[in-house]
Design a protein around this motif. Structure first.
Motif, PDB file in Angstrom:
ATOM      1  N   ASN A 141      -3.230   1.058   6.910  1.00 49.76           N
ATOM      2  CA  ASN A 141      -2.876   2.416   7.354  1.00 49.76           C
ATOM      3  C   ASN A 141      -2.766   3.422   6.215  1.00 49.76           C
ATOM      4  OD1 ASN A 141      -2.676   1.729  10.113  1.00 49.76           O
ATOM      5  ND2 ASN A 141      -0.665   0.817   9.730  1.00 49.76           N
ATOM      6  N   SER A 164       0.803  -1.224   0.000  1.00 49.49           N
ATOM      7  CA  SER A 164       0.000   0.000   0.000  1.00 49.49           C
ATOM      8  C   SER A 164       0.836   1.274   0.000  1.00 49.49           C
ATOM      9  CB  SER A 164      -0.910   0.010   1.234  1.00 49.49           C
ATOM     10  OG  SER A 164      -0.123   0.051   2.404  1.00 49.49           O
ATOM     11  N   SER A 165       2.148   1.149   0.093  1.00 49.80           N
ATOM     12  CA  SER A 165       2.952   2.357   0.305  1.00 49.80           C
ATOM     13  C   SER A 165       4.380   2.144  -0.190  1.00 49.80           C
ATOM     14  CB  SER A 165       2.941   2.666   1.814  1.00 49.80           C
ATOM     15  OG  SER A 165       3.953   3.567   2.169  1.00 49.80           O
ATOM     16  N   VAL A 195      15.499   5.573   0.163  1.00 45.41           N
ATOM     17  CA  VAL A 195      14.486   6.144  -0.735  1.00 45.41           C
ATOM     18  C   VAL A 195      13.422   6.762   0.169  1.00 45.41           C
ATOM     19  CG1 VAL A 195      14.865   4.607  -2.722  1.00 45.41           C
ATOM     20  CG2 VAL A 195      13.284   3.904  -0.931  1.00 45.41           C
ATOM     21  N   THR A 226       7.973   1.458  -1.321  1.00 42.04           N
ATOM     22  CA  THR A 226       8.612   0.512  -2.233  1.00 42.04           C
ATOM     23  C   THR A 226       7.638  -0.554  -2.727  1.00 42.04           C
ATOM     24  OG1 THR A 226      10.578   0.832  -0.864  1.00 42.04           O
ATOM     25  CG2 THR A 226      10.650  -0.942  -2.486  1.00 42.04           C
ATOM     26  N   THR A 283      10.356   7.338   1.874  1.00 43.87           N
ATOM     27  CA  THR A 283       9.074   6.645   2.080  1.00 43.87           C
ATOM     28  C   THR A 283       8.603   6.938   3.506  1.00 43.87           C
ATOM     29  OG1 THR A 283      10.169   4.705   2.976  1.00 43.87           O
ATOM     30  CG2 THR A 283       9.804   4.706   0.591  1.00 43.87           C
ATOM     31  N   ARG A 322      -1.704  -3.440   6.278  1.00 47.39           N
ATOM     32  CA  ARG A 322      -2.575  -3.411   7.470  1.00 47.39           C
ATOM     33  C   ARG A 322      -3.654  -2.341   7.412  1.00 47.39           C
ATOM     34  NH1 ARG A 322       2.088  -2.693  11.598  1.00 47.39           N
ATOM     35  NH2 ARG A 322       2.432  -1.222   9.913  1.00 47.39           N
TER      36      ARG A 322
HETATM   37  N1  LIG Z   1      12.898   3.385   2.453  1.00 44.47           N
HETATM   38  C1  LIG Z   1      14.169   3.045   2.367  1.00 44.47           C
HETATM   39  O1  LIG Z   1      15.061   3.914   2.395  1.00 44.47           O
HETATM   40  C2  LIG Z   1      14.552   1.596   2.193  1.00 44.47           C
HETATM   41  C3  LIG Z   1      15.872   1.301   1.788  1.00 44.47           C
HETATM   42  C4  LIG Z   1      16.238  -0.033   1.625  1.00 44.47           C
HETATM   43  C5  LIG Z   1      15.324  -1.048   1.911  1.00 44.47           C
HETATM   44  N2  LIG Z   1      14.067  -0.728   2.303  1.00 44.47           N
HETATM   45  C6  LIG Z   1      13.136  -1.834   2.617  1.00 44.47           C
HETATM   46  O2  LIG Z   1      12.003  -1.765   1.764  1.00 44.47           O
HETATM   47  C7  LIG Z   1      10.891  -2.340   2.455  1.00 44.47           C
HETATM   48  C8  LIG Z   1       9.709  -1.384   2.378  1.00 44.47           C
HETATM   49  O3  LIG Z   1      10.057  -0.189   3.030  1.00 44.47           O
HETATM   50  P1  LIG Z   1       9.407   1.218   2.641  1.00 44.47           P
HETATM   51  O4  LIG Z   1      10.401   2.233   3.053  1.00 44.47           O
HETATM   52  O5  LIG Z   1       8.910   1.171   1.257  1.00 44.47           O
HETATM   53  O6  LIG Z   1       8.200   1.256   3.672  1.00 44.47           O
HETATM   54  P2  LIG Z   1       6.768   2.008   3.675  1.00 44.47           P
HETATM   55  O7  LIG Z   1       6.655   2.999   2.580  1.00 44.47           O
HETATM   56  O8  LIG Z   1       6.551   2.458   5.088  1.00 44.47           O
HETATM   57  O9  LIG Z   1       5.778   0.802   3.353  1.00 44.47           O
HETATM   58  C9  LIG Z   1       5.675  -0.305   4.209  1.00 44.47           C
HETATM   59  C10 LIG Z   1       4.503  -1.145   3.768  1.00 44.47           C
HETATM   60  O10 LIG Z   1       4.434  -2.309   4.602  1.00 44.47           O
HETATM   61  C11 LIG Z   1       3.114  -2.414   5.176  1.00 44.47           C
HETATM   62  N3  LIG Z   1       3.286  -3.134   6.428  1.00 44.47           N
HETATM   63  C12 LIG Z   1       4.086  -2.809   7.465  1.00 44.47           C
HETATM   64  N4  LIG Z   1       4.008  -3.757   8.412  1.00 44.47           N
HETATM   65  C13 LIG Z   1       3.153  -4.699   7.941  1.00 44.47           C
HETATM   66  C14 LIG Z   1       2.665  -5.927   8.459  1.00 44.47           C
HETATM   67  N5  LIG Z   1       3.049  -6.397   9.652  1.00 44.47           N
HETATM   68  N6  LIG Z   1       1.791  -6.644   7.703  1.00 44.47           N
HETATM   69  C15 LIG Z   1       1.384  -6.196   6.489  1.00 44.47           C
HETATM   70  N7  LIG Z   1       1.817  -5.038   5.954  1.00 44.47           N
HETATM   71  C16 LIG Z   1       2.696  -4.310   6.681  1.00 44.47           C
HETATM   72  C17 LIG Z   1       2.662  -0.951   5.247  1.00 44.47           C
HETATM   73  O11 LIG Z   1       1.271  -0.765   5.280  1.00 44.47           O
HETATM   74  P3  LIG Z   1       0.461  -0.747   6.691  1.00 44.47           P
HETATM   75  O12 LIG Z   1       1.170   0.178   7.612  1.00 44.47           O
HETATM   76  O13 LIG Z   1      -0.919  -0.377   6.347  1.00 44.47           O
HETATM   77  O14 LIG Z   1       0.581  -2.159   7.127  1.00 44.47           O
HETATM   78  C18 LIG Z   1       3.173  -0.437   3.888  1.00 44.47           C
HETATM   79  O15 LIG Z   1       2.329  -0.885   2.846  1.00 44.47           O
HETATM   80  C19 LIG Z   1      11.368  -2.648   3.886  1.00 44.47           C
HETATM   81  O16 LIG Z   1      11.760  -3.990   3.974  1.00 44.47           O
HETATM   82  C20 LIG Z   1      12.571  -1.737   4.027  1.00 44.47           C
HETATM   83  O17 LIG Z   1      13.508  -2.187   4.992  1.00 44.47           O
HETATM   84  C21 LIG Z   1      13.658   0.565   2.441  1.00 44.47           C
END
Ligand SMILES: NC(=O)c1ccc[n+]([C@@H]2O[C@H](COP(=O)([O-])OP(=O)(O)OC[C@H]3O[C@@H](n4cnc5c(N)ncnc54)[C@H](OP(=O)(O)O)[C@@H]3O)[C@@H](O)[C@H]2O)c1
Length: 263
Positions: free
Chosen positions: A32, A6-7, A187, A9, A189, A30
């Motif tokens: 949010n 939903s958000s 990135v 990456t 997010t 979830r």
């Molecule tokens: N952002 C960065 O800089 C970065 C860099 C390298 C790697 N990553 C990795 O990329 C991945 C995604 O990160 P992001 O930064 O894109 O995060 P994000 O924008 O906050 O998105 C996280 C997503 O996961 C969902 N979520 C979280 N906990 C959950 C659960 N227990 N069950 C089901 N859904 C769940 C959230 O929706 P709800 O809250 O509604 O559940 C949302 O859709 C992570 O593994 C992160 O470590 C991120």
């Protein structure tokens, strides 16, 4: 199948995979970020693919099993060609000074960011959901090999994720499946803003941009495109790989320290 669709990456990856190689998108989140979820559904359907997102906590093993049982019921066996684990649900805390980390924070972070990759792999196999040649992808970051205050538990859970990927790649490779990690740098997010604090985001962005040899942050769209590549026929021989998509961030730390004037 995209966890965390939903958000950030996960949403970008869902969009990218619907366009290339043109997959239907199933996902979980979830609830949010309902607007992000609705936008993804619209875009995937606009690309002529089916999209179904479940609202559920995808971290516990029982939930992985239930969601996979429901998917098998809806789509039949072999429905999953590509699985992406894009859940971010981490605690930011120092380990032993200031507000020391609590065991609950450690368990939550490891359950969401590491162990659930194993539970989902088990459930996908148990319910015979993996298509021949299916690929499973974990997402990581360069913090694993570095020290950025407050991120110890995130880094430790990612280190565990890397170990899980290597072992799963060895276990599932002979069955024709592929398991890899894509490591990318910061990135912008929701998860990153939470990790660094919204007020610090611009300063963080400037500092990291200076530190990355490519001199900028990646975008979620770029990450989506590289995941599309990893879903293509050309990427079939990646297995147990840690694919570095950091613009050189991982290896540039010492250079930044020794020659700060060039940053
Ligand atoms: N952002 C960065 O800089 C970065 C860099 C390298 C790697 N990553 C990795 O990329 C991945 C995604 O990160 P992001 O930064 O894109 O995060 P994000 O924008 O906050 O998105 C996280 C997503 O996961 C969902 N979520 C979280 N906990 C959950 C659960 N227990 N069950 C089901 N859904 C769940 C959230 O929706 P709800 O809250 O509604 O559940 C949302 O859709 C992570 O593994 C992160 O470590 C991120």
């Amino acid at each position: 199948m995209v966890l965390g669709a939903s958000s950030g990456t996960g949403a970008a990856v869902g969009r990218a995979l619907a366009l290339s190689p043109g997959l239907h998108v199933y996902g979980a989140h979830r609830g949010n970020h309902p607007q992000g979820a609705a936008a993804l559904v619209d875009e995937v359907r606009g690309a002529g693919r089916r999209c179904h997102l479940d609202v559920a906590d995808a971290a516990p093993a029982e939930q992985a099993d239930m969601l996979c049982a429901a998917l098998r019921e809806r789509e039949g066996p072999g429905a999953v060609r590509f699985f992406v684990h894009s859940i971010a649900n981490a605690s930011v805390s120092r380990l032993a000074i200031e507000r020391e980390v609590h065991p609950k924070q450690v368990h939550k972070t490891f359950d969401s960011m590491a162990h659930s990759f194993v539970w989902w792999t088990q459930a996908l196999l148990r319910h015979e959901l993996l298509a021949p040649g299916a690929r499973l992808l974990a997402l990581s970051n360069p913090m694993v090999g570095q020290v950025l205050r407050g991120t110890a538990v995130i880094a430790a859970s990612k280190a565990a994720l890397h170990v899980y990927v290597r072992h799963l790649a060895a276990e599932l490779g002979p069955l024709g499946y592929r398991v890899n990690t894509l490591t990318f740098g910061a990135v912008m997010t929701n998860a990153l803003r939470t990790t660094i604090g919204s007020d610090d985001a611009p300063r963080f962005q400037r500092a990291v941009s200076r530190a990355v040899p490519a001199r900028r942050l990646a975008t979620v769209e770029e990450v989506g495109r590289v995941v599309s590549f990893l879903a293509s026929d050309a990427a079939d021989f990646f297995n147990g790989a840690d694919i570095d998509f950091t613009g050189g961030e991982t290896s540039a730390l010492l250079d930044r320290i020794v020659f700060p004037e060039d940053s």
